[in-house]
Write a protein that holds these residues in place. Structure first.
Motif, PDB file in Angstrom:
ATOM      1  N   ASP A 138      -2.349 120.183  63.268  1.00 36.38           N
ATOM      2  CA  ASP A 138      -2.479 119.249  64.033  1.00 36.38           C
ATOM      3  C   ASP A 138      -1.128 119.085  65.051  1.00 36.38           C
ATOM      4  O   ASP A 138      -0.181 118.899  64.388  1.00 36.38           O
ATOM      5  CB  ASP A 138      -2.983 117.704  63.445  1.00 36.38           C
ATOM      6  N   LYS A 139      -1.649 118.976  66.372  1.00 38.77           N
ATOM      7  CA  LYS A 139      -0.456 119.026  67.258  1.00 38.77           C
ATOM      8  C   LYS A 139       0.480 117.831  67.182  1.00 38.77           C
ATOM      9  O   LYS A 139       1.680 117.851  67.344  1.00 38.77           O
ATOM     10  CB  LYS A 139      -0.951 119.212  68.753  1.00 38.77           C
ATOM     11  N   ARG A 140      -0.329 116.731  66.773  1.00 38.82           N
ATOM     12  CA  ARG A 140       0.569 115.448  66.414  1.00 38.82           C
ATOM     13  C   ARG A 140       1.457 115.369  65.354  1.00 38.82           C
ATOM     14  O   ARG A 140       2.672 114.884  65.423  1.00 38.82           O
ATOM     15  CB  ARG A 140      -0.311 114.253  66.606  1.00 38.82           C
ATOM     16  N   LEU A 141       0.973 115.959  64.334  1.00 36.12           N
ATOM     17  CA  LEU A 141       1.694 115.992  63.065  1.00 36.12           C
ATOM     18  C   LEU A 141       2.877 117.206  63.345  1.00 36.12           C
ATOM     19  O   LEU A 141       3.993 116.786  62.773  1.00 36.12           O
ATOM     20  CB  LEU A 141       0.797 116.407  61.808  1.00 36.12           C
ATOM     21  N   ALA A 142       2.621 118.089  64.119  1.00 30.54           N
ATOM     22  CA  ALA A 142       3.805 119.134  64.246  1.00 30.54           C
ATOM     23  C   ALA A 142       4.925 118.720  65.227  1.00 30.54           C
ATOM     24  O   ALA A 142       6.122 118.661  64.772  1.00 30.54           O
ATOM     25  CB  ALA A 142       2.997 120.387  64.791  1.00 30.54           C
ATOM     26  N   THR A 143       4.421 117.947  66.368  1.00 27.67           N
ATOM     27  CA  THR A 143       5.522 117.600  67.094  1.00 27.67           C
ATOM     28  C   THR A 143       6.098 116.307  66.622  1.00 27.67           C
ATOM     29  O   THR A 143       7.387 115.882  66.958  1.00 27.67           O
ATOM     30  CB  THR A 143       4.769 117.063  68.452  1.00 27.67           C
ATOM     31  N   GLY A 144       5.480 115.436  65.867  1.00 29.14           N
ATOM     32  CA  GLY A 144       6.151 114.232  65.254  1.00 29.14           C
ATOM     33  C   GLY A 144       6.739 114.400  64.230  1.00 29.14           C
ATOM     34  O   GLY A 144       8.146 113.904  64.166  1.00 29.14           O
ATOM     35  N   THR A 145       6.500 115.374  63.488  1.00 28.28           N
ATOM     36  CA  THR A 145       7.510 115.971  62.500  1.00 28.28           C
ATOM     37  C   THR A 145       8.914 116.554  63.070  1.00 28.28           C
ATOM     38  O   THR A 145       9.969 116.003  62.474  1.00 28.28           O
ATOM     39  CB  THR A 145       7.152 117.154  61.604  1.00 28.28           C
ATOM     40  N   ILE A 146       9.088 117.356  64.081  1.00 33.33           N
ATOM     41  CA  ILE A 146       9.921 117.892  64.700  1.00 33.33           C
ATOM     42  C   ILE A 146      10.870 116.629  65.332  1.00 33.33           C
ATOM     43  O   ILE A 146      11.984 116.533  65.087  1.00 33.33           O
ATOM     44  CB  ILE A 146       9.526 118.897  65.739  1.00 33.33           C
ATOM     45  N   MET A 147      10.147 115.783  66.050  1.00 35.41           N
ATOM     46  CA  MET A 147      10.828 114.526  66.651  1.00 35.41           C
ATOM     47  C   MET A 147      11.593 113.721  65.909  1.00 35.41           C
ATOM     48  O   MET A 147      12.791 113.220  65.778  1.00 35.41           O
ATOM     49  CB  MET A 147       9.883 113.863  67.621  1.00 35.41           C
ATOM     50  N   ALA A 148      11.080 113.490  64.626  1.00 33.28           N
ATOM     51  CA  ALA A 148      11.498 112.370  63.800  1.00 33.28           C
ATOM     52  C   ALA A 148      12.766 112.881  62.835  1.00 33.28           C
ATOM     53  O   ALA A 148      13.640 112.409  62.741  1.00 33.28           O
ATOM     54  CB  ALA A 148      10.467 111.841  62.592  1.00 33.28           C
ATOM     55  N   ALA A 149      12.297 114.272  62.281  1.00 35.30           N
ATOM     56  CA  ALA A 149      13.286 114.996  61.414  1.00 35.30           C
ATOM     57  C   ALA A 149      14.527 115.291  62.278  1.00 35.30           C
ATOM     58  O   ALA A 149      15.638 115.381  61.889  1.00 35.30           O
ATOM     59  CB  ALA A 149      12.611 116.084  60.694  1.00 35.30           C
ATOM     60  N   GLY A 150      14.245 115.845  63.615  1.00 34.90           N
ATOM     61  CA  GLY A 150      15.396 116.448  64.624  1.00 34.90           C
ATOM     62  C   GLY A 150      16.400 115.343  64.808  1.00 34.90           C
ATOM     63  O   GLY A 150      17.478 115.477  65.145  1.00 34.90           O
ATOM     64  N   CYS A 151      15.931 113.929  64.573  1.00 29.72           N
ATOM     65  CA  CYS A 151      16.825 112.800  64.907  1.00 29.72           C
ATOM     66  C   CYS A 151      17.592 112.328  63.666  1.00 29.72           C
ATOM     67  O   CYS A 151      18.485 111.345  63.669  1.00 29.72           O
ATOM     68  CB  CYS A 151      15.986 111.473  65.238  1.00 29.72           C
ATOM     69  N   PRO A 386       9.255 103.696  76.484  1.00 30.01           N
ATOM     70  CA  PRO A 386       8.765 104.732  77.309  1.00 30.01           C
ATOM     71  C   PRO A 386       9.898 106.075  77.304  1.00 30.01           C
ATOM     72  O   PRO A 386       9.754 106.906  77.603  1.00 30.01           O
ATOM     73  CB  PRO A 386       8.808 104.276  78.628  1.00 30.01           C
ATOM     74  N   PHE A 387      11.295 105.538  77.035  1.00 32.68           N
ATOM     75  CA  PHE A 387      12.185 106.511  77.073  1.00 32.68           C
ATOM     76  C   PHE A 387      12.779 107.130  75.709  1.00 32.68           C
ATOM     77  O   PHE A 387      13.425 106.977  75.093  1.00 32.68           O
ATOM     78  CB  PHE A 387      13.618 106.048  77.695  1.00 32.68           C
ATOM     79  N   SER A 388      11.530 107.880  75.394  1.00 32.91           N
ATOM     80  CA  SER A 388      11.633 108.531  73.986  1.00 32.91           C
ATOM     81  C   SER A 388      12.472 109.926  74.209  1.00 32.91           C
ATOM     82  O   SER A 388      11.893 110.925  74.661  1.00 32.91           O
ATOM     83  CB  SER A 388      10.424 108.706  73.371  1.00 32.91           C
ATOM     84  N   TYR A 389      13.592 109.763  73.985  1.00 28.37           N
ATOM     85  CA  TYR A 389      14.580 111.275  74.296  1.00 28.37           C
ATOM     86  C   TYR A 389      13.971 112.374  73.210  1.00 28.37           C
ATOM     87  O   TYR A 389      14.132 113.549  73.964  1.00 28.37           O
ATOM     88  CB  TYR A 389      16.000 110.946  73.903  1.00 28.37           C
ATOM     89  N   ALA A 390      13.657 112.173  72.097  1.00 29.27           N
ATOM     90  CA  ALA A 390      13.186 113.151  71.344  1.00 29.27           C
ATOM     91  C   ALA A 390      12.026 113.869  72.113  1.00 29.27           C
ATOM     92  O   ALA A 390      11.842 115.151  71.667  1.00 29.27           O
ATOM     93  CB  ALA A 390      12.842 112.643  69.909  1.00 29.27           C
ATOM     94  N   ALA A 391      11.097 112.828  72.471  1.00 27.66           N
ATOM     95  CA  ALA A 391       9.916 113.433  73.130  1.00 27.66           C
ATOM     96  C   ALA A 391      10.256 114.093  74.478  1.00 27.66           C
ATOM     97  O   ALA A 391       9.636 115.366  74.808  1.00 27.66           O
ATOM     98  CB  ALA A 391       8.981 112.274  73.479  1.00 27.66           C
ATOM     99  N   ILE A 403       3.766 126.298  76.022  1.00 25.05           N
ATOM    100  CA  ILE A 403       3.060 125.265  75.018  1.00 25.05           C
ATOM    101  C   ILE A 403       2.935 123.792  75.931  1.00 25.05           C
ATOM    102  O   ILE A 403       3.767 123.345  75.819  1.00 25.05           O
ATOM    103  CB  ILE A 403       3.394 125.049  73.572  1.00 25.05           C
ATOM    104  N   ILE A 404       1.865 123.521  76.430  1.00 27.47           N
ATOM    105  CA  ILE A 404       1.681 122.300  76.923  1.00 27.47           C
ATOM    106  C   ILE A 404       0.980 121.172  76.230  1.00 27.47           C
ATOM    107  O   ILE A 404       0.163 121.198  75.848  1.00 27.47           O
ATOM    108  CB  ILE A 404       0.791 122.365  78.451  1.00 27.47           C
ATOM    109  N   ILE A 405       2.109 120.020  76.064  1.00 29.13           N
ATOM    110  CA  ILE A 405       1.688 119.057  75.398  1.00 29.13           C
ATOM    111  C   ILE A 405       2.001 117.630  76.111  1.00 29.13           C
ATOM    112  O   ILE A 405       3.155 117.447  76.666  1.00 29.13           O
ATOM    113  CB  ILE A 405       2.763 118.879  74.166  1.00 29.13           C
ATOM    114  N   PRO A 406       1.029 116.858  76.632  1.00 28.62           N
ATOM    115  CA  PRO A 406       1.015 115.696  77.428  1.00 28.62           C
ATOM    116  C   PRO A 406       2.072 114.776  76.503  1.00 28.62           C
ATOM    117  O   PRO A 406       2.195 114.632  75.533  1.00 28.62           O
ATOM    118  CB  PRO A 406      -0.227 115.007  77.318  1.00 28.62           C
ATOM    119  N   ILE A 407       2.926 113.811  77.377  1.00 30.27           N
ATOM    120  CA  ILE A 407       3.683 113.097  76.996  1.00 30.27           C
ATOM    121  C   ILE A 407       3.131 112.007  76.100  1.00 30.27           C
ATOM    122  O   ILE A 407       3.571 111.434  75.175  1.00 30.27           O
ATOM    123  CB  ILE A 407       4.484 112.468  78.083  1.00 30.27           C
ATOM    124  N   SER A 408       1.738 111.598  76.508  1.00 30.92           N
ATOM    125  CA  SER A 408       1.050 110.408  75.868  1.00 30.92           C
ATOM    126  C   SER A 408       0.908 111.035  74.364  1.00 30.92           C
ATOM    127  O   SER A 408       1.029 110.295  73.604  1.00 30.92           O
ATOM    128  CB  SER A 408      -0.254 110.185  76.639  1.00 30.92           C
TER     129      SER A 408
END
Length: 443
Positions: A138-151, A386-391, A403-408
């Motif tokens: 699931d793209k949200r699980l994949a990107t969320g994991t990277i954003m959170a763990a990367g911080c 709205p200013f989510s630097y990880a996103a 890989i195109i992922i909408p910011i929303s």
């Protein structure tokens, strides 16, 4: 004009200029000069700003900042992280959610070796995001994991944020590092708990990799690959953190050792050449200049804030509140959360320290505990819309890979991990020894 009226005018001007899109460093510094010449009316203010600049430029603690940045940049380009991910991908990818778990573990190790979030998020977006999408995550699980763990680099030493906090708040950086380890590992564990929960409740969101990819290697070969890739990073972590926590070296000396260690890792991986060194030095120069300009502008703004009576106004407001001190702490945490939605980590740090540090002391909270909690709130700010630097990091790097992922979608992906971070804040408030145990027993 009363101090409260003066501060209200400066605060409104700050928000207007900042939301107009001007850089934070010049917003803070410019407003400080204008306010000192008009509202404050102090002819000695420019001399004060000069002394502030000299003090910052000669503070030995800040010498560690470019060295930690250089260490992280060189580690990113040395190939050590690539090898580590490849080996963990082969070993743990055959289980459901294995790549997501690998990403969290990788980011924890990278945080302990680099201290900056940009390197971790960029690298894992390049390495793990295509692998997870290929497996059908699931793209949200994949990107969320990277954003959170990367911080996690905000918390786990050698954190640049904790270095600056210690320098500005006059706290031991070694103790902040020790406290940050407890908080960082807590959040890392909560992220793993969430991934396991997703595996149990929605197994189709985190499938395993194709078994044939792992069958190419024997078990002995897999673990040999793992230990060969883990060894360089582990040595670097021990070199930096071990010398600080054991009292053998100051953070600045440990940063120098870490830079040398990163060069040895690059030699070990046969990736050390002049182009790599040039690129790392260029990145270090740009990042350090950005950080130091923000520190300088924020220090000037802080001088005006205190000159206008900001500390007295806040102290009187807090002392006038006849409520439980934890209600005040909850209010501070809420204010930090709102600040994090609009201001970057360094601005949030340097504006918040002079405002909240006196309040924390007056309420009887441990300043070391609050310093690490402040860093946790900064980690949350990196995910907060709205200013989510990880996103922004993930979207930019992913688009370069097609890989195109909408910011929303990235904002939505961050929400479960922000809930985990909120649980982490509550646990750190209920059990402060998670932060304080290691500093109390080491130092």
């Amino acid at each position: 004009m009363t101090p409260l009226e003066s501060l209200a005018i400066v605060g409104v001007l700050f928000l207007i200029v900042l939301l107009s899109g001007h850089p934070l460093a010049f917003t803070l510094g410019g407003l400080a000069v204008i306010a000192s010449a008009t509202i404050w009316g102090n002819p000695a203010a420019l001399n004060l700003f000069l002394r502030t600049t000299t003090s910052i430029g000669t503070n030995i603690v800040f010498a560690s900042v470019p060295m930690f940045i250089f260490m992280g940049a060189l580690l990113e380009r040395s190939g050590a992280a690539d090898d580590l991910f490849d080996s963990m991908y082969i070993i743990f990818g055959t289980m459901r959610g294995g790549i997501a778990i690998t990403t969290v573990v990788m980011c924890t190790l990278l945080a302990a070796a680099s201290g900056i979030i940009g390197a971790s998020i960029t690298l894992m977006t390049i390495l793990s995001l295509p692998a997870m999408i290929k497996c059908g995550y699931d793209k949200r699980l994949a990107t969320g994991t990277i954003m959170a763990a990367g911080c996690l680099g905000v918390l786990i030493p050698p954190s640049i944020i904790l270095v600056i906090y210690g320098a500005q708040a006059q706290l031991s950086i070694g103790k902040l590092f020790a406290g940050g380890m407890g908080a960082g590992l807590l959040l890392s564990s909560l992220y793993l708990v969430y991934i396991v929960w997703v595996i149990i409740t929605r197994p189709e969101s985190a499938p395993a990799i194709d078994p044939t990819e792992a069958e190419k290697y024997s078990n002995a070969q897999k673990w040999l690959m793992f230990f060969k890739s883990v060894l360089p990073t582990s040595i670097l972590i021990l070199l930096v953190l071990g010398t600080i926590l054991l009292g053998v070296a100051t953070p600045t000396e440990a940063a120098a050792l870490g830079s040398i260690g990163a060069m040895l890792v690059a030699i070990y991986n046969k990736k050390l050449h002049w182009k790599v060194i040039y690129n790392c030095c260029q990145l270090t120069m740009k990042t350090t200049a950005m950080i130091m300009f923000i520190i300088l502008g924020a220090s000037m703004f802080t001088a005006v804030f205190l000159g206008l009576g900001g500390a007295e106004v806040i102290s009187s407001l807090v002392s006038g509140l006849e409520v439980n001190r934890w209600i005040v702490m909850a209010l501070i945490i809420f204010i930090l959360y709102i600040m994090g939605m609009f201001i970057d980590a360094f601005g949030m740090l340097l504006i918040g320290i002079p405002i909240f540090t006196p309040i924390i002391g007056a309420l009887g909270f441990d300043p070391l505990w609050f310093g690490v909690l402040f860093a946790v709130m900064i980690q949350i700010s990196n995910l907060s819309p709205p200013f989510s630097y990880a996103a922004f990091y993930v979207k930019g790097v992913a688009s370069q890979q097609g890989i195109i992922i909408p910011i929303s979608d990235l904002y939505m992906a961050a929400i479960p991990y922000m809930i985990m971070q909120t649980i982490g804040v509550i646990l750190l408030c209920l059990f402060p020894q998670i932060i304080l145990w290691l500093p109390q027993n080491i130092f």
